[in-house]
Design an enzyme around this catalytic site. Structure first.
Site, mmCIF file in Angstrom:
data_model
loop_
_atom_site.group_PDB
_atom_site.id
_atom_site.type_symbol
_atom_site.label_atom_id
_atom_site.label_comp_id
_atom_site.label_asym_id
_atom_site.label_seq_id
_atom_site.Cartn_x
_atom_site.Cartn_y
_atom_site.Cartn_z
ATOM 1 N N GLU A 1 -5.534 1.759 1.763
ATOM 2 C CA GLU A 1 -5.400 0.591 2.646
ATOM 3 C C GLU A 1 -5.712 0.987 4.074
ATOM 4 O OE1 GLU A 1 -3.262 -2.232 5.426
ATOM 5 O OE2 GLU A 1 -3.188 -0.063 5.275
ATOM 6 N N GLU A 2 -5.238 2.165 4.454
ATOM 7 C CA GLU A 2 -5.403 2.610 5.842
ATOM 8 C C GLU A 2 -6.866 2.890 6.179
ATOM 9 O OE1 GLU A 2 -3.165 2.217 7.846
ATOM 10 O OE2 GLU A 2 -1.180 2.621 7.015
ATOM 11 N N HIS B 1 1.868 4.690 12.815
ATOM 12 C CA HIS B 1 0.730 5.599 12.618
ATOM 13 C C HIS B 1 0.902 6.926 13.359
ATOM 14 C CE1 HIS B 1 -2.418 2.505 10.987
ATOM 15 N NE2 HIS B 1 -1.315 2.582 10.273
ATOM 16 N N HIS C 1 0.841 -1.215 0.000
ATOM 17 C CA HIS C 1 0.000 0.000 0.000
ATOM 18 C C HIS C 1 0.859 1.241 0.000
ATOM 19 C CE1 HIS C 1 0.010 1.472 4.253
ATOM 20 N NE2 HIS C 1 0.103 0.205 4.599
ATOM 21 N N ASP D 1 5.532 2.677 7.296
ATOM 22 C CA ASP D 1 4.184 2.196 6.955
ATOM 23 C C ASP D 1 3.553 3.118 5.919
ATOM 24 O OD1 ASP D 1 1.718 1.027 6.877
ATOM 25 O OD2 ASP D 1 1.086 1.737 8.836
ATOM 26 N N ASP E 1 3.902 -5.033 3.605
ATOM 27 C CA ASP E 1 3.361 -3.916 4.380
ATOM 28 C C ASP E 1 4.199 -3.776 5.644
ATOM 29 O OD1 ASP E 1 1.870 -2.013 5.625
ATOM 30 O OD2 ASP E 1 -0.011 -3.147 5.654
HETATM 31 ZN ZN ZN Z 1 0.455 -0.616 6.473
#
Ligand code: ZN
Length: 470
Positions: free
Chosen positions: A276-277, A405, A232, A244, A305
């Site tokens: 994707e998130e 994140h 992603h 990420d 990922d």
């Molecule tokens: Zn990810």
């Protein structure tokens, strides 16, 4: 790869600090990769991805019996609009779907609407009346929509404590039909009189954002044997998303650029997924948009990922469920893919471990339709154990990625060794399968996906051009 990551960071810095789906940071990341892939000779395309940006109820819902005995129910007391419901005004016969009435002795005695077969006798155009129980509401609604329901009336199951109407969001905004939730008394009453003509009205607004998946395919290789690999490309809004998933995206991009020099035997298709998130939306909508014939040509899918976590472990998706934790094994072939990655680490005398094949990244939609998958992961917010610190180094008791994140997921949030090793593993596995698919057992076609209702819907589509999705 370092250059690709630096570019992702530069793009984030110039665009509100992130590369999230639907933002300029994402679009520029996609353009950066697309330009390099085009120059390398790939057939480059994009597929559309939709994501919800907001939902609002514009007016109270309406629910009333038209015949045989007119009766009007009170909105927000007897029933309410389900979050993410579409807008609509429907008058039709109500049809009960597999209800347990009177209710069973314990919660979730009812499995109403959980199986597509519950709708075997359902007449398209009617209003589906579906009891609470066993599976998520979204699953019941998916089956109802596939069976042609014009609207859905859920009702509470009926045991003590399970009688009232309450608010919830179904989390899927694409049904486009009215969906309301009624208390048990209403559901019970509607179910008691076959042939009841019901009127349902909801007034809602669904705001939809748009983004894209980036697809690059080799011009050579057998088009009936497609090897797919994906990562992603979107970040969360909180940061640049360098681990990420700049790490997987950069590894995939550099692999593609290097592989372009080789005359592959099988067609290789790389995908950089959007949104994707937001719930695997890019990969989900891509797989949904493929015909059965197109799915059958995809012999396997590899997913990357987060492959450079600062406090990393070398984790391989547990495709054969040998760890016996969490989710079951993947489709046949997934075990062999896991073995391929194991061999890579073994050759380098590196330790590795399995990680649950949970479907919680972009391989999920592929295994759901029977396509074998595998991939790598170096850990996210989970905490490294002392045993893992012995195996991989790093710090026990700390997250694999303390910036998961978060705003600090920048260029410093990468372990260069892990990224180097795992991108080699990515390239090695992709190139292996580009030339040799003998390890992957042949799979029966259409039959594998019979259990997925969305797959069945798509299987009835005809003549979708190769490579085109939704
Ligand atoms: Zn990810």
């Amino acid at each position: 790869m370092t250059k690709h990551l630096q570019e992702f960071q530069r793009i984030a810095d110039a665009n509100s600090g992130n590369r999230a789906a639907g933002t300029p940071g994402y679009d520029k990341s996609l353009e950066y990769a697309a330009q390099k892939l085009r120059r390398a000779g790939y057939r480059v395309s994009t597929t559309d991805v939709e994501f919800p940006t907001g939902w609002a109820e514009l007016a109270p819902p309406e629910l009333n019996v038209v015949a045989p005995t007119p009766k009007t129910y009170t909105p927000n007391v007897d029933f309410l609009t389900v979050g993410s419901s579409g807008s609509g005004d429907v008058t039709a016969e109500v049809q009960v779907v597999d209800a347990v009435l009177p209710p069973g002795p314990t919660p979730s005695t009812s499995t109403a609407g959980c199986e597509a077969s519950d709708f075997a006798g359902f007449v398209a155009g009617r209003i589906a009346l579906i009891q609470r129980g066993t599976c998520p509401y979204v699953q019941k609604a998916t089956n109802a929509k596939a069976a042609g329901a014009a609207a859905v009336v859920f009702f509470n199951e009926g045991q003590p404590g399970r009688t009232e109407a309450y608010n919830f969001d179904i989390g899927e905004w694409r049904f486009g039909i009215p969906i309301v939730f009624a208390d048990f008394a209403v559901g019970n009453e509607l179910a008691a009189t076959p042939g009841t003509q019901l009127h349902v009205k909801t007034s809602t607004r669904v705001d939809v954002g748009r983004t894209k998946n980036l697809i690059a395919e080799t011009r050579t290789g057998d088009p009936n044997k497609v090897v797919m690999a994906g990562a992603h490309l979107d970040s969360v809004h909180e940061g640049a998303g360098i681990n990420d998933n700049g790490s997987g995206s950069a590894g995939l991009l550099e692999t593609a650029l290097q592989l372009a020099k080789l005359p592959v035997k099988h067609k290789v298709r790389f995908a950089w997924w959007g949104a994707e998130e937001l719930g695997l939306l890019g990969s989900n909508q891509y797989v949904e948009g493929l015909s059965q014939a197109q799915r059958d040509k995809i012999k396997l899918y590899l997913n990357f990922d987060m492959i450079g976590s600062p406090n990393f472990g070398y984790f391989i998706y547990d495709g054969d469920n040998s760890d016996n934790v969490g989710s079951p094994a993947g489709p046949p072939g997934s075990a062999q893919i896991e073995k391929t990655f194991e061999r890579f680490y073994q050759k380098r005398d590196l330790n590795f471990r399995g990680t649950d094949f949970s479907g919680r990244s972009d391989y999920g939609p592929f295994i759901e339709v029977g396509i074998p998958a595998g991939g790598l992961f170096t850990g996210a917010e989970g905490i490294k154990t002392p045993e893992e610190a012995t195996l991989f180094g790093g710090t026990a008791g700390q997250a694999y990625d303390p910036c998961y994140h978060a705003a600090c997921d920048g260029l410093n949030n990468i372990n260069a060794t892990a990224l180097d090793v795992n991108s080699d593993a990515l390239a090695w596995a992709t190139a292996t399968y580009a030339y040799d698919l003998s390890a992957i057992p042949p799979r029966a076609t259409a039959a594998n996906t019979a259990k997925s209702s969305t797959a069945k819907t798509a299987a009835t589509q005809v003549a979708v051009p190769e490579g085109a999705a939704s």
